[in-house]
Design a protein around this motif. Structure first.
Motif, PDB file in Angstrom:
ATOM      1  N   ARG A  58       0.831  -1.203   0.000  1.00 11.16           N
ATOM      2  CA  ARG A  58       0.000   0.000   0.000  1.00 11.16           C
ATOM      3  C   ARG A  58       0.868   1.257   0.000  1.00 11.16           C
ATOM      4  O   ARG A  58       0.550   2.261  -0.645  1.00 11.16           O
ATOM      5  N   LEU A  59       1.960   1.177   0.725  1.00 11.46           N
ATOM      6  CA  LEU A  59       2.887   2.302   0.792  1.00 11.46           C
ATOM      7  C   LEU A  59       3.488   2.558  -0.582  1.00 11.46           C
ATOM      8  O   LEU A  59       3.579   3.705  -1.049  1.00 11.46           O
ATOM      9  N   VAL A  60       3.893   1.478  -1.233  1.00 12.47           N
ATOM     10  CA  VAL A  60       4.481   1.603  -2.566  1.00 12.47           C
ATOM     11  C   VAL A  60       3.451   2.164  -3.538  1.00 12.47           C
ATOM     12  O   VAL A  60       3.763   3.029  -4.366  1.00 12.47           O
ATOM     13  N   ALA A  61       2.214   1.716  -3.409  1.00  8.37           N
ATOM     14  CA  ALA A  61       1.157   2.206  -4.290  1.00  8.37           C
ATOM     15  C   ALA A  61       0.965   3.705  -4.100  1.00  8.37           C
ATOM     16  O   ALA A  61       0.839   4.459  -5.068  1.00  8.37           O
ATOM     17  N   LEU A  62       0.971   4.142  -2.834  1.00  6.01           N
ATOM     18  CA  LEU A  62       0.834   5.580  -2.568  1.00  6.01           C
ATOM     19  C   LEU A  62       1.982   6.361  -3.207  1.00  6.01           C
ATOM     20  O   LEU A  62       1.770   7.374  -3.871  1.00  6.01           O
ATOM     21  N   MET A  63       3.189   5.836  -3.024  1.00  9.83           N
ATOM     22  CA  MET A  63       4.350   6.514  -3.608  1.00  9.83           C
ATOM     23  C   MET A  63       4.227   6.581  -5.120  1.00  9.83           C
ATOM     24  O   MET A  63       4.511   7.615  -5.724  1.00  9.83           O
ATOM     25  N   ASP A  64       3.811   5.467  -5.721  1.00  7.43           N
ATOM     26  CA  ASP A  64       3.658   5.439  -7.179  1.00  7.43           C
ATOM     27  C   ASP A  64       2.648   6.479  -7.635  1.00  7.43           C
ATOM     28  O   ASP A  64       2.871   7.198  -8.593  1.00  7.43           O
ATOM     29  N   TYR A  65       1.545   6.540  -6.899  1.00  4.80           N
ATOM     30  CA  TYR A  65       0.511   7.499  -7.293  1.00  4.80           C
ATOM     31  C   TYR A  65       1.065   8.924  -7.235  1.00  4.80           C
ATOM     32  O   TYR A  65       0.920   9.700  -8.172  1.00  4.80           O
ATOM     33  N   LEU A  66       1.696   9.218  -6.121  1.00  8.34           N
ATOM     34  CA  LEU A  66       2.222  10.573  -5.958  1.00  8.34           C
ATOM     35  C   LEU A  66       3.273  10.883  -7.030  1.00  8.34           C
ATOM     36  O   LEU A  66       3.367  12.003  -7.517  1.00  8.34           O
ATOM     37  N   SER A  67       4.041   9.875  -7.414  1.00  8.57           N
ATOM     38  CA  SER A  67       5.076  10.074  -8.426  1.00  8.57           C
ATOM     39  C   SER A  67       4.498  10.245  -9.819  1.00  8.57           C
ATOM     40  O   SER A  67       4.939  11.090 -10.587  1.00  8.57           O
ATOM     41  N   LYS A  68       3.521   9.382 -10.144  1.00  9.49           N
ATOM     42  CA  LYS A  68       3.042   9.326 -11.519  1.00  9.49           C
ATOM     43  C   LYS A  68       1.921  10.313 -11.807  1.00  9.49           C
ATOM     44  O   LYS A  68       1.812  10.835 -12.899  1.00  9.49           O
ATOM     45  N   CYS A  69       1.040  10.498 -10.824  1.00  3.88           N
ATOM     46  CA  CYS A  69      -0.174  11.264 -11.102  1.00  3.88           C
ATOM     47  C   CYS A  69      -0.084  12.713 -10.660  1.00  3.88           C
ATOM     48  O   CYS A  69      -0.946  13.514 -10.965  1.00  3.88           O
ATOM     49  N   LEU A  70       0.977  13.042  -9.905  1.00  6.05           N
ATOM     50  CA  LEU A  70       1.150  14.449  -9.546  1.00  6.05           C
ATOM     51  C   LEU A  70       2.303  15.018 -10.368  1.00  6.05           C
ATOM     52  O   LEU A  70       3.297  14.339 -10.592  1.00  6.05           O
ATOM     53  N   PRO A  71       2.169  16.270 -10.814  1.00 13.38           N
ATOM     54  CA  PRO A  71       3.287  16.881 -11.540  1.00 13.38           C
ATOM     55  C   PRO A  71       4.472  17.122 -10.607  1.00 13.38           C
ATOM     56  O   PRO A  71       4.278  17.312  -9.397  1.00 13.38           O
ATOM     57  N   GLU A  72       5.651  17.094 -11.165  1.00 11.68           N
ATOM     58  CA  GLU A  72       6.892  17.317 -10.401  1.00 11.68           C
ATOM     59  C   GLU A  72       6.755  18.543  -9.485  1.00 11.68           C
ATOM     60  O   GLU A  72       7.139  18.514  -8.317  1.00 11.68           O
ATOM     61  N   GLU A  73       6.218  19.589 -10.027  1.00 14.71           N
ATOM     62  CA  GLU A  73       5.923  20.828  -9.294  1.00 14.71           C
ATOM     63  C   GLU A  73       5.209  20.563  -7.967  1.00 14.71           C
ATOM     64  O   GLU A  73       5.573  21.082  -6.912  1.00 14.71           O
ATOM     65  N   GLU A  74       4.205  19.705  -8.062  1.00 17.65           N
ATOM     66  CA  GLU A  74       3.383  19.404  -6.882  1.00 17.65           C
ATOM     67  C   GLU A  74       4.190  18.624  -5.838  1.00 17.65           C
ATOM     68  O   GLU A  74       4.091  18.867  -4.632  1.00 17.65           O
ATOM     69  N   ARG A  75       4.995  17.693  -6.329  1.00 15.84           N
ATOM     70  CA  ARG A  75       5.833  16.906  -5.404  1.00 15.84           C
ATOM     71  C   ARG A  75       6.818  17.814  -4.674  1.00 15.84           C
ATOM     72  O   ARG A  75       7.088  17.624  -3.498  1.00 15.84           O
ATOM     73  N   ARG A  76       7.342  18.795  -5.380  1.00 21.14           N
ATOM     74  CA  ARG A  76       8.274  19.731  -4.750  1.00 21.14           C
ATOM     75  C   ARG A  76       7.561  20.477  -3.625  1.00 21.14           C
ATOM     76  O   ARG A  76       8.103  20.686  -2.548  1.00 21.14           O
ATOM     77  N   LYS A  77       6.316  20.868  -3.926  1.00 16.66           N
ATOM     78  CA  LYS A  77       5.522  21.585  -2.922  1.00 16.66           C
ATOM     79  C   LYS A  77       5.334  20.740  -1.666  1.00 16.66           C
ATOM     80  O   LYS A  77       5.415  21.236  -0.545  1.00 16.66           O
ATOM     81  N   ILE A  78       5.054  19.465  -1.871  1.00 17.35           N
ATOM     82  CA  ILE A  78       4.865  18.560  -0.725  1.00 17.35           C
ATOM     83  C   ILE A  78       6.106  18.579   0.155  1.00 17.35           C
ATOM     84  O   ILE A  78       6.029  18.763   1.371  1.00 17.35           O
ATOM     85  N   LYS A  79       7.251  18.414  -0.484  1.00 13.39           N
ATOM     86  CA  LYS A  79       8.492  18.342   0.288  1.00 13.39           C
ATOM     87  C   LYS A  79       8.777  19.661   1.007  1.00 13.39           C
ATOM     88  O   LYS A  79       9.191  19.678   2.165  1.00 13.39           O
ATOM     89  N   GLU A  80       8.513  20.752   0.329  1.00 10.64           N
ATOM     90  CA  GLU A  80       8.721  22.055   0.962  1.00 10.64           C
ATOM     91  C   GLU A  80       7.787  22.224   2.154  1.00 10.64           C
ATOM     92  O   GLU A  80       8.177  22.722   3.204  1.00 10.64           O
ATOM     93  N   TYR A  81       6.562  21.802   1.947  1.00 14.37           N
ATOM     94  CA  TYR A  81       5.569  21.900   3.027  1.00 14.37           C
ATOM     95  C   TYR A  81       6.035  21.127   4.259  1.00 14.37           C
ATOM     96  O   TYR A  81       5.982  21.634   5.379  1.00 14.37           O
ATOM     97  N   ILE A  82       6.514  19.926   4.029  1.00 17.11           N
ATOM     98  CA  ILE A  82       6.982  19.098   5.154  1.00 17.11           C
ATOM     99  C   ILE A  82       8.142  19.784   5.871  1.00 17.11           C
ATOM    100  O   ILE A  82       8.145  19.906   7.097  1.00 17.11           O
TER     101      ILE A  82
END
Lengths: 153, 153
Positions: free
Chosen positions: A118-142
DNA sequence: TCCACACGTTAGATAATCCTAACTTTCTAA
DNA sequence: TTAGAAAGTTAGGATTATCTAACGTGTGGA
């Protein structure tokens, strides 16, 4: 024989053997495992005796050590869980690598394969279905949240 | 005194006491902890002696048990980590509650506060910055992946 | 060849955590 | 008020995993 019958301590020996094999070592000796696990030789001898009795490793006195098919199957699962959790910690949560390694190792015996998937699936979703821009935002937010919480304590 | 000096077993007693207190119990007895932790009475007596010696609980023979300030501080952190991880498992990964409870409990002693905070930050981001629609998609994606993997094995 | 030294094993101790059996204390209800 | 039930303790033992100290093995270089 499934991994739940094997105590956490013995599980660690299985994954150590598995990784040494994967790293290309042809013959695995007691000494190698002692170094890998950071324990003394007698601890390894004792563990190998137990694992041999469970038919998870092949082992002869004064000889080398290898996984049986059953042992390999269990080690593979455990290794996969630990790697998945490690990647999650580092890639998504931004935990420093050294700390993540330790934590993944401790957590390896606490979560099961279904949860890891399930963890891997979540990671895959976040990687594939979110734009790179969005992933950067997540990391900055954290990171921002972590900094904030450090100010408060 | 920080939680890393306390063995996992003793940590569990601290969180048990903490939760019983939070649940409104005025007086916590050895019996209550035995029931909570699913162990026999002598195991609790032994643990309380050790925790009392470390000044993490107040405890008198044949009497009741309470956390000291230090004990409460540690228990609070451990409880928070476990709750955060539990919510992550249930809300984002869709792990069944019963399984999540067990896993969160096992993982509680393996991850540290910083990692737990990062996990909460990720959850907050996903909750606040993604539309409900998107969160639903994540959960569906995870379930689909789990079903697929079950077909393959 | 043969022996030094690295490698491995055995024996015995320690620590954490749990247990059962037997005993003691406290509480409660007739 | 007192006896039995409930709660708690002590003593002693099992398991898991580790350690140190001391002893056995085996092999490569002089």
């Amino acid at each position: 024989m499934d991994s739940s019958n094997v105590t956490p301590g013995l599980q660690e020996y299985l994954t150590s053997i598995y990784r040494l094999k994967k790293s290309g070592k042809k013959e695995i000796r007691i000494r190698d495992l002692a170094k890998e696990r950071n324990v003394r030789l007698p601890s390894v001898t004792g563990a190998m005796k137990k694992l041999a009795k469970m038919n998870l490793v092949r082992y002869n006195r004064y000889g080398s050590v290898d996984l049986t098919e059953d042992g390999e199957r269990i080690a593979e699962v455990l290794d996969r869980i630990e790697r998945d959790f490690y990647l999650f910690l580092v890639d998504f949560l931004g935990v420093p690598e050294e700390k993540a390694r330790e934590e993944a190792c401790r957590v390896e015996h606490g979560i099961n394969m279904d949860t890891a998937k399930r963890l891997v699936a979540l990671m895959d979703y976040l990687s594939k279905c979110l734009p790179e821009e969005e992933r950067r935002k997540i990391k900055e937010y954290i990171e921002r949240r972590i900094e904030e919480s450090q100010c408060n304590s």
